[in-house]
Design a protein around this motif. Structure first.
Motif, PDB file in Angstrom:
ATOM      1  N   GLN A 195       0.821  -1.207   0.000  1.00 57.15           N
ATOM      2  CA  GLN A 195       0.000   0.000   0.000  1.00 57.15           C
ATOM      3  C   GLN A 195       0.858   1.262   0.000  1.00 57.15           C
ATOM      4  O   GLN A 195       0.536   2.240  -0.673  1.00 57.15           O
ATOM      5  CB  GLN A 195      -0.934  -0.005   1.218  1.00 57.15           C
ATOM      6  N   CYS A 246       2.062   2.098  -3.426  1.00 55.16           N
ATOM      7  CA  CYS A 246       1.024   2.748  -4.240  1.00 55.16           C
ATOM      8  C   CYS A 246       0.806   4.193  -3.819  1.00 55.16           C
ATOM      9  O   CYS A 246       0.611   5.076  -4.668  1.00 55.16           O
ATOM     10  CB  CYS A 246      -0.286   1.969  -4.118  1.00 55.16           C
ATOM     11  N   LYS A 247       0.827   4.443  -2.515  1.00 54.88           N
ATOM     12  CA  LYS A 247       0.554   5.790  -2.015  1.00 54.88           C
ATOM     13  C   LYS A 247       1.700   6.756  -2.265  1.00 54.88           C
ATOM     14  O   LYS A 247       1.508   7.974  -2.172  1.00 54.88           O
ATOM     15  CB  LYS A 247       0.237   5.722  -0.516  1.00 54.88           C
ATOM     16  N   THR A 290      -0.827   1.236 -15.220  1.00 61.89           N
ATOM     17  CA  THR A 290      -0.350   0.988 -13.855  1.00 61.89           C
ATOM     18  C   THR A 290      -0.229   2.267 -13.034  1.00 61.89           C
ATOM     19  O   THR A 290       0.048   2.197 -11.840  1.00 61.89           O
ATOM     20  CB  THR A 290       1.020   0.297 -13.896  1.00 61.89           C
ATOM     21  N   ARG A 291      -0.420   3.403 -13.659  1.00 66.38           N
ATOM     22  CA  ARG A 291      -0.378   4.673 -12.944  1.00 66.38           C
ATOM     23  C   ARG A 291      -1.694   5.401 -13.187  1.00 66.38           C
ATOM     24  O   ARG A 291      -2.259   5.336 -14.284  1.00 66.38           O
ATOM     25  CB  ARG A 291       0.805   5.525 -13.386  1.00 66.38           C
ATOM     26  N   TYR A 323      -4.456  -2.849  -6.871  1.00 66.17           N
ATOM     27  CA  TYR A 323      -3.240  -3.088  -6.097  1.00 66.17           C
ATOM     28  C   TYR A 323      -3.478  -3.367  -4.619  1.00 66.17           C
ATOM     29  O   TYR A 323      -2.515  -3.559  -3.876  1.00 66.17           O
ATOM     30  CB  TYR A 323      -2.297  -1.884  -6.237  1.00 66.17           C
ATOM     31  N   TYR A 343     -10.970   1.638  -7.559  1.00 63.48           N
ATOM     32  CA  TYR A 343     -10.239   2.814  -7.073  1.00 63.48           C
ATOM     33  C   TYR A 343     -11.199   3.988  -6.864  1.00 63.48           C
ATOM     34  O   TYR A 343     -11.123   4.704  -5.855  1.00 63.48           O
ATOM     35  CB  TYR A 343      -9.152   3.201  -8.080  1.00 63.48           C
ATOM     36  N   THR A 374      -1.244   9.909  -6.889  1.00 65.32           N
ATOM     37  CA  THR A 374      -1.011   8.725  -6.070  1.00 65.32           C
ATOM     38  C   THR A 374      -2.333   8.094  -5.652  1.00 65.32           C
ATOM     39  O   THR A 374      -3.379   8.758  -5.632  1.00 65.32           O
ATOM     40  CB  THR A 374      -0.208   9.073  -4.804  1.00 65.32           C
ATOM     41  N   LEU A 375      -2.283   6.831  -5.322  1.00 63.11           N
ATOM     42  CA  LEU A 375      -3.458   6.131  -4.807  1.00 63.11           C
ATOM     43  C   LEU A 375      -3.505   6.323  -3.289  1.00 63.11           C
ATOM     44  O   LEU A 375      -3.458   5.372  -2.520  1.00 63.11           O
ATOM     45  CB  LEU A 375      -3.386   4.650  -5.183  1.00 63.11           C
ATOM     46  N   GLU A 404       4.460   1.294  -8.655  1.00 64.69           N
ATOM     47  CA  GLU A 404       3.672   0.352  -9.437  1.00 64.69           C
ATOM     48  C   GLU A 404       4.029  -1.058  -8.993  1.00 64.69           C
ATOM     49  O   GLU A 404       5.209  -1.384  -8.867  1.00 64.69           O
ATOM     50  CB  GLU A 404       3.952   0.519 -10.928  1.00 64.69           C
TER      51      GLU A 404
END
Length: 856
Positions: A602, A605-606, A651-652, A815, A829, A852-853, A610
Motif C-alpha cells: 500500500q 502505491c501511495k 499501472t499509474r 493493487y 479505485y 497517487t493512490l 507500481e
C-alpha cells in the motif's frame, strides 16, 4: 422528515411481545442536529468491490393507456423495477455488433442458470383497455365489483386498477358498453375502450408480469418486503446471537434473447429478536443521559424496523420525543383514542412502558392524493423489531461466521432452494391456476453455454509469471520484484507510548519485506504521542511538512473521530499520503510479516509506485473508472470519484474527487475531470490518448437513459469545445455488481461455481443491448456473483472478444489485492476514493495528491 405541524397520526398495525423492562425517559433534550452520519465505524474499512446501490425516492410510475396517462401501480422507496430501460435499443446504434455481439475465444463450458422460462404461447398478447364509469365512482371496490360482474364477457383472466383493465383475450368490439346496478338501485354505465395490444416484451407487459407473480407469491404465503418475498412462517433461528432469518427469494421478469424468463435467487431477511425499546434501554443505562437523544438518533434514524403483526417494514425517519403512548390521536370516525387503548382494543396488546417516545416514518403518497400533504406513521418502539445488523455486529467475527453458514449457500444448496420454489408454484393449485388462466407456465431452468477466456500473465520487474490461479497470485510472485517503487527516505511514524514495541517491530518487518520486493525503506522520524483523541492531530500540526513522502499512524483504538481528523488534515491542510493501522492488527505476532507485506504494498502505491501489470495489446489507451456515492453526513451531496490511467501499461492513475450539491447519482462534473486527466496523460506521454474506455459503476435500474442523455454528452462535449481537432474513440460501459443472474457449472461432481474468467454473452443477455456477464471473483464460500457489463456507447469498434478480454485484464490491476476482483480496477479505485471522502473527509482532496493512490 416528518413535519411537526402534522396533526393526524397514523398508528401502526404492528404487533409483537412486550419489552422486558420499561425505561423512563426523563429530562431528555428534544433538540437535535439533523445532519449526522448514520452507522459510522472507526478506523479503516475492509476492502470490498461491492458498490452502493442507488436510493430512489418515492415514485409513482405512469404507463400509457392510449389517450391519457393512468396509474397502474405505485412503488415505495425501493421500486421493484424501473422499466424505462426496456425501451432502449442501444445495440442497433453500433454497426460492429448489430448483427452479432458474441465472442468466440476461450473454452466452452456448460452452465445452469437461475432463469425459468415462462412458457408463453407463440401468439400471446396482453390486451389493455380504458374503463369509464358514468356516473363517476370513487370506491375502487365498488368499481371492481360492478366491472367483474360481467365475467361472461370479460373472462376470468382480468386485472383492474381503477382505470386500466388488462385481459388475456380480445373483446369483440373496440368499445364495449356495459350496464350494472348497485345495491341502491343506481344504474351505472361502464364503457370499456381498447387502447393497446401489448407484446410480451413490452414495458407494460413486464410490469404486469411482476404484479402477477406478486399474487403468485401471496398464494405461497410469502410476504413482500422491499423487492423480495419472504416466508415468515419458517424462520431460521440463530439463538446465540438473538437473530432470526426469514428465507425468501428475489425475483425479476426479464425479456431475454429467446424468451421471457423469471429470474429467481435465494435471499434472506435478517431480523433481530430485540425491539427498538430493548436497544434504547441498553443505551440509556450505559451512557451519559445528556447524550442519550443524540445517540438514539444516530443509531436508529435511517434504520428499517419490522412490525410482526402485519409483517410490514418501515424506515425510521424521526423520533418524536414529545409524543407518548398515553397521548390521543384522531381516528377516521372523528373520535379520539390513546395509543394504549388503540392497541388494546385492536390487537389485545398491553404496553409496558408508557413513557417511551414514538418512532416516525414517512409514508408514500396514495394515488390521487396531493403531494403536499405529508403522511406519517407513529410506531411504538416496544412493538418495532430491528432488522439488519448493527455496526457492532458487523465487526463480530463469530456472529458473521454463524450467519454466513445460513446465508452463503453453495451452488448445490442454492439449486435445491430454487427447485423447491418451482415445485411449490407448480404444486400450488391457486398459484398454478393463476398463471394458467393468463396462458403462462413455469418451465425448467435454462441451460446455456459460456466460455472461459484464457488466463492472464502477471508482469513484474524481473519477468513474467503465470499464476496457478487468478484468485490469488501472492505466492507465485513472492520471489519477484515489483515494477517500480520510489525509495521511502522521508517519512513520519506516529504512535502512542504503549505501542512503542509494536512500532519498532513493524519498522524492522517493513524494511525486510521491502528489500525483498525491491522497495528501499529508511528509518522514519519517530514521534510518540499521548492516548488522547486530539494528540495525533496536534503532533501532525507540529511535524508535517511538504517534503514528507508519507505519514504513518499506529492508532491505539477504533475511534473514527481520530481517524477522520488525521485523514482530513493530511488530505486538505497538508496534502501528504498517509497510512493508518490499528495497533491490534499489529499485535498478532504470527501474522506480522504478512501484515507488513500488505502495508508495504500500500505504501508503494501511495508514494507513486507500481506493483504489477498485465499485457495490454492496445496502444495509446486510457481507461477511466467512475463511481458516485452519497456523503455520509450531508445526504444532499454526492461524491463523484474519477480515476483515469496515465500510462500505456495502465499501472499509474490520476484520481480526482468532486462534491456535487445534489443527491442524484449522476455526475455533472465530468468535463472538469476529463480536462485534468487529459492534461496529465499528455504531460506523461507527450501525446494524447487515441482510445478512451470508461467503466461507469454505481448505476441502478432505470438510469441508462439518463447516462445517455446527461453523462455521455459531457465526454463528447469536452472534446468538441476544448479540443475540436482532437477526436478520440470512446467506449462507455456500465458496470453492475448487483445483477439477478446466477450461473452454476455442471460437472461429474455436481454443481459448482464456474471457473474464473467465465463469460456469458448470449441466451442470458438482452437482444437489444450489447451486454455480457463476466465472472472475475473467486468465491471460497457460497455462490459466485457475476458482474454485468452493458456497453452504452462505442466508437472504438472493438470486437466483443477484445472488449471482454480487456475488461478481464482490468480486474487484475487492483493493487490492494494480489488477485482478480469483481470489477475493473479503476472502478474499485473510484469507489475507495468516494468512500474515503464521503465517510471521513467530506471535502474535495487537494490536487497535489491526484498522482497517487492515497486513498487505499
Amino acid at each position: 422528515m416528518t413535519e411537526r405541524t402534522q396533526k393526524r397520526k397514523f398508528p401502526d398495525d404492528g404487533r409483537s411481545s412486550a419489552a422486558n423492562s420499561p425505561t423512563r425517559f426523563r429530562s431528555l433534550n428534544p433538540d437535535r442536529d439533523r445532519q449526522r452520519c448514520l452507522g459510522d465505524e472507526a478506523g479503516t474499512s475492509r476492502d470490498s468491490s461491492n458498490g452502493s446501490s442507488s436510493q430512489a425516492s418515492s415514485t409513482v410510475y405512469k404507463l400509457s393507456a392510449g389517450e391519457g396517462q393512468h396509474v397502474i401501480a405505485e412503488r415505495g422507496r425501493r421500486p421493484v423495477r424501473n422499466l424505462q430501460d426496456l425501451g432502449l435499443a442501444i445495440r442497433q446504434t453500433m454497426a460492429h455488433v448489430k448483427d452479432k455481439k458474441t465472442g468466440t475465444s476461450g473454452d466452452p463450458v456448460k452452465l445452469l442458470t437461475n432463469l425459468f422460462g415462462l412458457g408463453l404461447p407463440s401468439q400471446w398478447h396482453l390486451y389493455q383497455y380504458h374503463v369509464d364509469f358514468n356516473p363517476a365512482l370513487a370506491s375502487m371496490r365498488l368499481k371492481s365489483a360492478l366491472l367483474y360482474s360481467h365475467g361472461d364477457i370479460l373472462g376470468t383472466a382480468r386485472a383492474f386498477d381503477g382505470a386500466i383493465l388488462f385481459l388475456s383475450r380480445k373483446l369483440q368490439n373496440k368499445v364495449t358498453e356495459l350496464t350494472s346496478t348497485t345495491k341502491n338501485g343506481e344504474v351505472v354505465k361502464i364503457t370499456v375502450t381498447m387502447t393497446s395490444t401489448l407484446m410480451p416484451g413490452s414495458p407494460v407487459c413486464i410490469q404486469f408480469f411482476h404484479v402477477l407473480f406478486k399474487k403468485v407469491f401471496k398464494f405461497l404465503n410469502m410476504y413482500q418486503v422491499g423487492r423480495n418475498y419472504f416466508c415468515p412462517s419458517n424462520p431460521v433461528e440463530i439463538p446465540q446471537h438473538k437473530l432470526s432469518l426469514w428465507p425468501g427469494f428475489s425475483v425479476a421478469v426479464t425479456p431475454l434473447e429467446r424468451q421471457i424468463t423469471l429470474s429467481a435467487d435465494v435471499s434472506h431477511k435478517v431480523l433481530r429478536n430485540e425491539t427498538v425499546l430493548d436497544s434504547m434501554n441498553e443505551m440509556y443505562y450505559r451512557m451519559p443521559k445528556e447524550r442519550f437523544t443524540d445517540a438514539c438518533e444516530k443509531e436508529f434514524l435511517g434504520m428499517v424496523v419490522l412490525t410482526r403483526y402485519n409483517n410490514k417494514t418501515y424506515r425510521v425517519d424521526d423520533i418524536d420525543w414529545s409524543t407518548k403512548p398515553t397521548d390521543k390521536f384522531l381516528k377516521k370516525d372523528g373520535s379520539h383514542i390513546s395509543y394504549v387503548e388503540y392497541y388494546k382494543q385492536q390487537y389485545n396488546l398491553e404496553l409496558t412502558d408508557l413513557s417511551q417516545p414514538m418512532l416516525v416514518s414517512s409514508l408514500k403518497a396514495k394515488k390521487n392524493e396531493a403531494c403536499d400533504s405529508p403522511r406519517v406513521v407513529h410506531l411504538l418502539p416496544e412493538l418495532s423489531y430491528l432488522t439488519g445488523l448493527s455496526s457492532r455486529a458487523l465487526t463480530d467475527f463469530r456472529l458473521m461466521k454463524d450467519l454466513s453458514l445460513e446465508t452463503q449457500l453453495n451452488p448445490e444448496r442454492r439449486q435445491k432452494r430454487l427447485q423447491t420454489l418451482a415445485e411449490n408454484i407448480q404444486e400450488s393449485r391457486e398459484a398454478s391456476a393463476e398463471l394458467a388462466k393468463w396462458g403462462l407456465r413455469l418451465e425448467n431452468q435454462l441451460s446455456i453455454t459460456g466460455r472461459v477466456i484464457p488466463p492472464e500473465k502477471i508482469c513484474l520487474r524481473d519477468g513474467i509469471c503465470q499464476p496457478a490461479s487468478a484468485a490469488d497470485w501472492s505466492r507465485d510472485t513472492r520471489s519477484g520484484r515489483i515494477i517500480h517503487a520510489k525509495p521511502l527516505s522521508s517519512w513520519l511514524l506516529l504512535f502512542s507510548h504503549r505501542n512503542g514495541d509494536v512500532a519498532e517491530q513493524l519498522v524492522q518487518c517493513l524494511m525486510k519485506v521491502g528489500d525483498g520486493m525491491g522497495f528501499s525503506i529508511d528509518n522514519p522520524k519517530i514521534v510518540q504521542v499521548e492516548d488522547g483523541p486530539v494528540s495525533f492531530l496536534r503532533a501532525l500540526q507540529r511535524n508535517v511538512n511538504p517534503d514528507l513522502q508519507l505519514v504513518f499512524c499506529i492508532l491505539p483504538s477504533q475511534s473514527k473521530d481520530n481517524y477522520d481528523s488525521i485523514k482530513k488534515y493530511l488530505s486538505l491542510e497538508q496534502p501528504v499520503p498517509s497510512q493508518c493501522v490499528q495497533s491490534r492488527t499489529l499485535n498478532r505476532q504470527n501474522m506480522l510479516m504478512s501484515v507488513a507485506t500488505k502495508i508495504a504494498m500500500q505504501i508503494v502505491c501511495k508514494t507513486g509506485g507500481e506493483l504489477w501489470a498485465v499485457e495490454i495489446p492496445l496502444k495509446s489507451l486510457m481507461v477511466i473508472g467512475i463511481d458516485v456515492n452519497k456523503d455520509a453526513i450531508n445526504k444532499s451531496q454526492s461524491v463523484v470519484g474519477f480515476v483515469a490511467s496515465t500510462n500505456s501499461t495502465l499501472t499509474r492513475w490520476f484520481s480526482q474527487c468532486m462534491i456535487q450539491k445534489t443527491s442524484t447519482d449522476f455526475a455533472d462534473c465530468l468535463k472538469v475531470c476529463m480536462k485534468g486527466a487529459i492534461e496529465k496523460w499528455q504531460k506523461s506521454n507527450n501525446a494524447l490518448p487515441g482510445r478512451i474506455i470508461v467503466y461507469r459503476d454505481g448505476v441502478g435500474d432505470g438510469q441508462l437513459q439518463m447516462l445517455l442523455d446527461y453523462e455521455i454528452p459531457q465526454f463528447l462535449g469536452f472534446f468538441k469545445e476544448s479540443r475540436p481537432a482532437y477526436s478520440p474513440k470512446i467506449t462507455v460501459v456500465v458496470v453492475r455488481k448487483r445483477c439477478t443472474a446466477r450461473f452454476f457449472s455442471e460437472s461429474h461432481r455436481g454443481l459448482q461455481n464456474p471457473p474464473l474468467g467465465t463469460v456469458v454473452d448470449s441466451e442470458a443477455t438482452r437482444p437489444e443491448w450489447y451486454d455480457f456477464f463476466l465472472i472475475s471473483q473467486n468465491a471460497r464460500q457460497g455462490t459466485v456473483n457475476p458482474t454485468y457489463y452493458n456497453v452504452l456507447y462505442d466508437t472504438n469498434g472493438l470486437r466483443p472478444d477484445h472488449l471482454q478480454r480487456l475488461t478481464y485484464k482490468m480486474c487484475h490491476l487492483y493493487y490492494n489485492w494480489p488477485g482478480v476482483i469483481r470489477v475493473p480496477a479503476p472502478c474499485q479505485y473510484a469507489h475507495k476514493l468516494t468512500f474515503l471522502v464521503g465517510q471521513s473527509i467530506h471535502r474535495e482532496p487537494r490536487i497535489e495528491l491526484s498522482d497517487t493512490l492515497f486513498y487505499l
